[in-house]
Write a protein that holds these residues in place. Structure first.
Motif, PDB file in Angstrom:
ATOM      1  N   UNK A  50       0.747  -0.953  -0.318  1.00  0.00           N
ATOM      2  CA  UNK A  50       0.060  -0.344   0.076  1.00  0.00           C
ATOM      3  C   UNK A  50       1.054   0.822  -0.211  1.00  0.00           C
ATOM      4  N   UNK A  51       0.529   2.792   0.050  1.00  0.00           N
ATOM      5  CA  UNK A  51       1.045   3.416  -0.038  1.00  0.00           C
ATOM      6  C   UNK A  51       1.978   3.912   0.840  1.00  0.00           C
ATOM      7  N   UNK A  52       1.901   3.444   2.290  1.00  0.00           N
ATOM      8  CA  UNK A  52       2.424   3.939   3.093  1.00  0.00           C
ATOM      9  C   UNK A  52       3.397   3.279   3.182  1.00  0.00           C
ATOM     10  N   UNK A  53       2.949   1.940   2.757  1.00  0.00           N
ATOM     11  CA  UNK A  53       4.479   1.131   3.160  1.00  0.00           C
ATOM     12  C   UNK A  53       5.585   1.075   1.812  1.00  0.00           C
ATOM     13  N   UNK A  54       5.449   2.473   1.330  1.00  0.00           N
ATOM     14  CA  UNK A  54       7.125   2.253   0.280  1.00  0.00           C
ATOM     15  C   UNK A  54       7.889   3.067   0.637  1.00  0.00           C
ATOM     16  N   UNK A  55       7.537   3.406   1.964  1.00  0.00           N
ATOM     17  CA  UNK A  55       8.549   4.443   2.525  1.00  0.00           C
ATOM     18  C   UNK A  55       9.550   3.253   3.209  1.00  0.00           C
ATOM     19  N   UNK A  56       9.006   2.751   3.160  1.00  0.00           N
ATOM     20  CA  UNK A  56      10.055   0.770   3.875  1.00  0.00           C
ATOM     21  C   UNK A  56      10.967   0.606   2.726  1.00  0.00           C
ATOM     22  N   UNK A  57      10.557   0.422   1.784  1.00  0.00           N
ATOM     23  CA  UNK A  57      10.866  -0.371   0.390  1.00  0.00           C
ATOM     24  C   UNK A  57      12.200   1.219  -0.494  1.00  0.00           C
ATOM     25  N   UNK A 108      -2.560  12.303   2.057  1.00  0.00           N
ATOM     26  CA  UNK A 108      -1.367  12.344   3.129  1.00  0.00           C
ATOM     27  C   UNK A 108       0.285  11.865   2.947  1.00  0.00           C
ATOM     28  N   UNK A 109      -0.427  10.328   2.579  1.00  0.00           N
ATOM     29  CA  UNK A 109       1.188   9.255   2.225  1.00  0.00           C
ATOM     30  C   UNK A 109       1.012   9.152   1.020  1.00  0.00           C
ATOM     31  N   UNK A 110       0.494   9.572   0.363  1.00  0.00           N
ATOM     32  CA  UNK A 110       1.281   9.825  -1.692  1.00  0.00           C
ATOM     33  C   UNK A 110       2.134  10.796  -1.218  1.00  0.00           C
ATOM     34  N   UNK A 111       1.728  12.002  -0.790  1.00  0.00           N
ATOM     35  CA  UNK A 111       3.013  13.200  -1.030  1.00  0.00           C
ATOM     36  C   UNK A 111       3.517  12.702  -0.340  1.00  0.00           C
ATOM     37  N   UNK A 115       7.811  13.276  -1.767  1.00  0.00           N
ATOM     38  CA  UNK A 115       8.485  14.004  -1.187  1.00  0.00           C
ATOM     39  C   UNK A 115       9.567  13.380  -0.476  1.00  0.00           C
ATOM     40  N   UNK A 116       9.886  12.080  -0.070  1.00  0.00           N
ATOM     41  CA  UNK A 116      10.753  11.651   0.151  1.00  0.00           C
ATOM     42  C   UNK A 116      11.959  10.804  -1.114  1.00  0.00           C
ATOM     43  N   UNK A 117      11.193  10.309  -2.011  1.00  0.00           N
ATOM     44  CA  UNK A 117      11.970   9.902  -3.513  1.00  0.00           C
ATOM     45  C   UNK A 117      12.214  11.257  -4.574  1.00  0.00           C
ATOM     46  N   UNK A 118      12.126  12.268  -3.746  1.00  0.00           N
ATOM     47  CA  UNK A 118      12.084  13.338  -4.144  1.00  0.00           C
ATOM     48  C   UNK A 118      13.531  13.891  -4.036  1.00  0.00           C
ATOM     49  N   UNK A 119      13.212  13.432  -2.230  1.00  0.00           N
ATOM     50  CA  UNK A 119      14.773  13.410  -1.752  1.00  0.00           C
ATOM     51  C   UNK A 119      15.930  13.237  -2.366  1.00  0.00           C
ATOM     52  N   UNK A 120      15.658  12.058  -3.078  1.00  0.00           N
ATOM     53  CA  UNK A 120      16.819  11.094  -3.696  1.00  0.00           C
ATOM     54  C   UNK A 120      17.679  11.880  -5.041  1.00  0.00           C
ATOM     55  N   UNK A 121      16.606  12.975  -5.192  1.00  0.00           N
ATOM     56  CA  UNK A 121      17.889  13.589  -6.890  1.00  0.00           C
ATOM     57  C   UNK A 121      17.288  12.593  -7.887  1.00  0.00           C
ATOM     58  N   UNK A 122      16.819  11.274  -8.676  1.00  0.00           N
ATOM     59  CA  UNK A 122      17.018  10.898  -8.856  1.00  0.00           C
ATOM     60  C   UNK A 122      15.154  10.436 -10.054  1.00  0.00           C
ATOM     61  N   UNK A 123      15.401  11.081 -11.304  1.00  0.00           N
ATOM     62  CA  UNK A 123      14.561  11.080 -12.276  1.00  0.00           C
ATOM     63  C   UNK A 123      13.318   9.876 -11.929  1.00  0.00           C
ATOM     64  N   UNK A 124      11.827  10.535 -11.457  1.00  0.00           N
ATOM     65  CA  UNK A 124      10.826   9.779 -11.000  1.00  0.00           C
ATOM     66  C   UNK A 124       9.822  10.128 -11.322  1.00  0.00           C
ATOM     67  N   UNK A 125       9.724   8.784 -11.983  1.00  0.00           N
ATOM     68  CA  UNK A 125       8.309   8.704 -12.764  1.00  0.00           C
ATOM     69  C   UNK A 125       7.089   7.870 -11.966  1.00  0.00           C
ATOM     70  N   UNK A 126       5.697   8.348 -11.985  1.00  0.00           N
ATOM     71  CA  UNK A 126       4.878   7.627 -11.534  1.00  0.00           C
ATOM     72  C   UNK A 126       3.678   7.033 -12.499  1.00  0.00           C
ATOM     73  N   UNK A 127       3.168   6.393 -11.928  1.00  0.00           N
ATOM     74  CA  UNK A 127       1.808   5.548 -12.193  1.00  0.00           C
ATOM     75  C   UNK A 127       0.417   6.231 -12.009  1.00  0.00           C
ATOM     76  N   UNK A 128      -0.488   6.075 -12.919  1.00  0.00           N
ATOM     77  CA  UNK A 128      -2.174   6.204 -12.098  1.00  0.00           C
ATOM     78  C   UNK A 128      -2.468   4.333 -11.865  1.00  0.00           C
TER      79      UNK A 128
END
Length: 210
Positions: A50-57, A108-111, A115-128
Motif C-alpha cells: 500500500x502507499x505508506x509501505x513504500x516508505x520501507x521500500x 497525505x501518505x502519497x505526497x 517527497x521522500x523519493x524526490x529527496x533522492x534526486x533521481x528522475x521519478x516516474x509515477x503511474x496512475x
C-alpha cells in the motif's frame, strides 16, 4: 562517458506480478529484456503493498539506481471499496463528501512518499491506477477517478513524468487470467515499453506516457 541506466521499480503487484503470469513474463522481466547490458532494472516493489509501505521500500533502493518508477495505490483503492464505499448514505452529495474525507489520509501518505523519493534526486516516474479491469462496476470506476486525481495532481505539482495505465492497459487481454486486477504478459509488455520511453530522456516539465 558511457552512463549505465539502472531502473528501480517501486510499489505493488503492478510491477511484482510474476506469480500472476505463470506462462509469461512479469513487468520486471519484460523491462530487463528491453535493456542492453550493462543497463539493468531492480525490483523493489512488493505484491500487496500500500502507499505508506513504500516508505520501507525506499530503504532498499540500490545505490546504483539512476531512475525510479512508482506504481502504487490499487490496494488502497480496494480497501476503500470494501469499507467506505459500502456505507449507506442519504445522497450522492453526502457519499462524495465521505469519500473525500476517507482519502485525505491517502493523499497525505502519497505526497509523503513522493517527497521522500524526490529527496533522492533521481528522475521519478509515477503511474496512475488502471480502470479497465474486467468486471469493474461504475461505482468502483468513480472511486478510482477520485484516487487517480490525487496521483495526477501530485505528479504535475512536482513536475514528474506520468505513465497513465488507464489509457495504456485498455484491453481485457492486458489483465491476468489468474487475477484480473494484475497485468498479464501482454499488459506487462505494454507497461515495460512505457517505462523505457519514460526513462529515455528526462524533461524539465512533466510528460505523460500511454
Amino acid at each position: 562517458m558511457i552512463t549505465t541506466t539502472h531502473i528501480c521499480l517501486l510499489g505493488d503487484s503492478i510491477f511484482d506480478n510474476k506469480i500472476y503470469v505463470p506462462d509469461g513474463h512479469s513487468v520486471h522481466e519484460h523491462l530487463f529484456a528491453n535493456l542492453t547490458a550493462p543497463d539493468t532494472a531492480s525490483l523493489v516493489a512488493v505484491d500487496w503493498a500500500v502507499v505508506n509501505s513504500v516508505l520501507r521500500q525506499i530503504e532498499r533502493i540500490p545505490e546504483a539506481a539512476t531512475h525510479l518508477v512508482l506504481s502504487v495505490g490499487g490496494n488502497d483503492a480496494l480497501y476503500l471499496q470494501s469499507s467506505v464505499m459500502g456505507e449507506s448514505s442519504d445522497s450522492v452529495y453526502a457519499s462524495l463528501g465521505k469519500m473525500k474525507v476517507a482519502i485525505a489520509t491517502l493523499e497525505h501518505e502519497y505526497e509523503q512518499v513522493i517527497g521522500k523519493l524526490r529527496q533522492i534526486k533521481l528522475p521519478l516516474t509515477v503511474c496512475t491506477i488502471y480502470d479497465c479491469v474486467p468486471g469493474l462496476d461504475d461505482a468502483a470506476l468513480a472511486g478510482l477517478a477520485i484516487i487517480n486525481d490525487t496521483i495526477t495532481r501530485t505528479a504535475f505539482k512536482n513536475g514528474l513524468d506520468l505513465i497513465d495505465l488507464r489509457l495504456l492497459c485498455n484491453d481485457p487481454t492486458d489483465y491476468s487470467e489468474v487475477s484480473p486486477i494484475e497485468p498479464s504478459h501482454a499488459g506487462g509488455a505494454k507497461i515495460a515499453t512505457a517505462i523505457m520511453r519514460a526513462v529515455s530522456g528526462h524533461a524539465a516539465a512533466a510528460r505523460i506516457f500511454c
